[in-house]
Design an enzyme around this catalytic site. Structure first.
Site, PDB file in Angstrom:
ATOM      1  N   GLU A  88     -11.879   3.287  -5.985  1.00  0.00           N
ATOM      2  CA  GLU A  88     -13.235   3.184  -5.447  1.00  0.00           C
ATOM      3  C   GLU A  88     -13.649   4.551  -4.906  1.00  0.00           C
ATOM      4  OE1 GLU A  88     -13.644   0.880  -1.759  1.00  0.00           O
ATOM      5  OE2 GLU A  88     -11.546   0.334  -1.973  1.00  0.00           O
ATOM      6  N   CYS A 120     -11.001  -2.613  -3.042  1.00  0.00           N
ATOM      7  CA  CYS A 120      -9.543  -2.392  -3.014  1.00  0.00           C
ATOM      8  C   CYS A 120      -8.772  -3.293  -3.975  1.00  0.00           C
ATOM      9  CB  CYS A 120      -9.009  -2.610  -1.604  1.00  0.00           C
ATOM     10  SG  CYS A 120      -9.731  -1.492  -0.397  1.00  0.00           S
ATOM     11  N   HIS A 242      -2.730  -6.940   1.116  1.00  0.00           N
ATOM     12  CA  HIS A 242      -3.541  -5.722   1.171  1.00  0.00           C
ATOM     13  C   HIS A 242      -3.526  -5.234   2.617  1.00  0.00           C
ATOM     14  CE1 HIS A 242      -6.677  -2.842   0.952  1.00  0.00           C
ATOM     15  NE2 HIS A 242      -7.524  -3.563   1.672  1.00  0.00           N
TER      16      HIS A 242
END
Ligand code: COA
Length: 415
Positions: A88, A120, A242
């Site tokens: 990103e 993400c 994450h």
């Protein structure tokens, strides 16, 4: 009810992994002192100790190429079908970062290369695309590289949760590290918790809201995974999440364990995730690479032999999309890990003084087409030599022992 989708598929999964981080980091003690905050807030409240800082001659391409070079060492490149780069922090609206990496690594021309995006979690979509590809062509390998520079405004709440890094994931049939389960559960919802318009070079974020949306996505993705796999919480030995900051992993795991009413002590809950937090705590947020760095951290730092153990994985991308998926660690996996090289890479990083961090933060390449040479700062294999006529010039770092390509921008004039 479970969906039977695995009958005729070969075993596919992660064959090899390697990460690359910038050569410098900012100790968060220094940031805390300068910003008038207690270091314990960063260390305990956010679970972060160091933050990787890219130098002017490092970017998502150099990080990706460094990680890719290491993961492909000794591999038969003619078997490589595709390189998918997830980021990103793209450097171009049109040309895929994967093509630059393809060039730097001298990959064969039959190997496709493209880039994917969804905050993400596009790296997980890329991984799943690669798994599907290898299921169809089991003699081929796919390379997924997640690479990002996590960047928030100076003196904002997000500042201590910055970082940078790349992870390269080689996907194959009969994988040596993790055999992935075919089932997964996803959740998508149009929300504005974190975004970066094209005209900004830092993300806009509603941090507290993003934590809430992350946890909602976890709950829904887990429920969807259960509809597909019908696999109880107890089937998992470990979990990786994450990790925009490592405390987020604890928050997520607390949420999941309370959702399934798991009767676990605080220590047992932590035990299921803590080896997966170690690298991220020293590197910071790496956006698309974050979950996959946590997986590698788990494999390389867990003192127990994880052979045959199933790991639950949750990928989250703001905006938002979340995916819960899973895999089983393969017997003999430790023989394939590059633990020593990774430890050496982290140990050899150079601490920055705060003024240098702020100078590098403010550094940008010219946007008017003028020629510019970047100063030599990185110790990585590849570097961004400069820019000329709006074209980024990459090169092998001079003197690097693994340098294979020396045709960089030596012809550019310093301005
Ligand atoms: N010692 C120990 N802990 C401390 C502390 C101290 N001296 N001072 C504060 N803390 C704790 C707080 O209690 C809080 O813990 P909790 O989450 O368990 O309540 C934690 O440190 C964070 O502090 P807080 O003041 O709540 O948050 P913040 O305003 O600094 O912002 C983020 C934190 C994560 C929202 C911010 O860094 C951010 O926006 N990051 C980018 C976005 C992001 O990462 N989103 C995550 C989902 S993708």
């Amino acid at each position: 009810m479970s969906i039977n989708i695995s009958n005729h598929l070969p075993t596919v999964g992660i064959d090899r992994m390697s990460f690359s981080v910038p050569s410098h980091y900012l100790p968060l003690e220094a940031l805390a002192e300068n910003r008038g905050t207690s270091f314990r807030k960063y260390q305990v409240g956010l679970g972060q100790e160091k933050m990787s800082v890219p130098a002017p001659d490092e970017d998502i391409i150099t990080l990706a190429a460094n990680a890719g070079a290491r993961v492909l060492e000794g591999e038969d490149l003619s078997a490589l079908d595709t390189v998918i780069l997830a980021t990103e922090s793209g450097i171009d609206q049109s040309k895929a970062g994967a093509i630059y990496v393809h060039g730097l690594l001298n990959l064969p021309s039959h190997c496709r290369a493209f880039e994917v995006k969804q905050a993400c979690c596009s790296s997980t979509a890329a991984l799943q695309m690669a798994l599907a590809g290898v299921s169809i062509k089991p003699n081929r390998k796919f390379l997924v590289i997640a690479t990002d520079v996590a960047r928030y405004g100076l003196e904002t709440a997000g500042e201590p949760t910055q970082g940078a890094g790349a992870i390269a994931i080689l996907v194959s049939a009969n994988p040596r590290l993790i055999a992935m389960d075919p089932e997964s559960g996803s959740y998508t919802k149009d929300v504005m918790d974190f975004w970066r318009p094209n005209y900004l070079d830092t993300a806009l974020v509603d941090g507290k809201y993003s934590i809430k949306v992350y946890l909602d996505a976890l709950e829904n993705a887990w429920a969807e995974y259960q509809r597909e796999a019908d696999r109880p919480f107890e089937a998992f030995s470990r979990f990786c999440y994450h990790l925009p900051f490592t405390r987020m992993g604890e928050k997520a795991h607390n949420q999941l364990t309370s959702l399934v009413d798991a009767q676990l002590s605080k220590e047992d809950r932590l035990h299921q995730i803590e080896a997966g937090l170690m690298y991220n705590r020293q590197i910071g947020n790496t956006y698309t690479a974050s979950l996959h760095l946590s997986i590698l951290s788990m494999l390389e730092n867990d003192t127990e032999d994880l052979s045959g153990k199933r790991i639950g994985l949750f990928s989250y991308g703001s905006g938002c999309m979340g995916t819960f998926f899973s895999g089983t660690v393969q017997p003999g996996y430790r023989d394939t890990l590059l633990t020593e090289a990774h430890a050496k890479q982290l140990a050899s990083r150079i601490p920055l003084e705060l003024p240098t961090y702020e100078d590098w933060y403010a550094h940008s390449l010219p946007c008017d087409g003028q020629t510019y040479l970047t100063p030599l700062c990185t110790r990585g294999q590849f570097r961004l030599g400069g820019i000329d006529a709006h074209q980024r010039q990459y090169e092998a770092s001079p003197g690097h022992p693994s340098s294979t390509r020396q045709d960089g921008p030596a012809q550019l004039a310093q301005v």
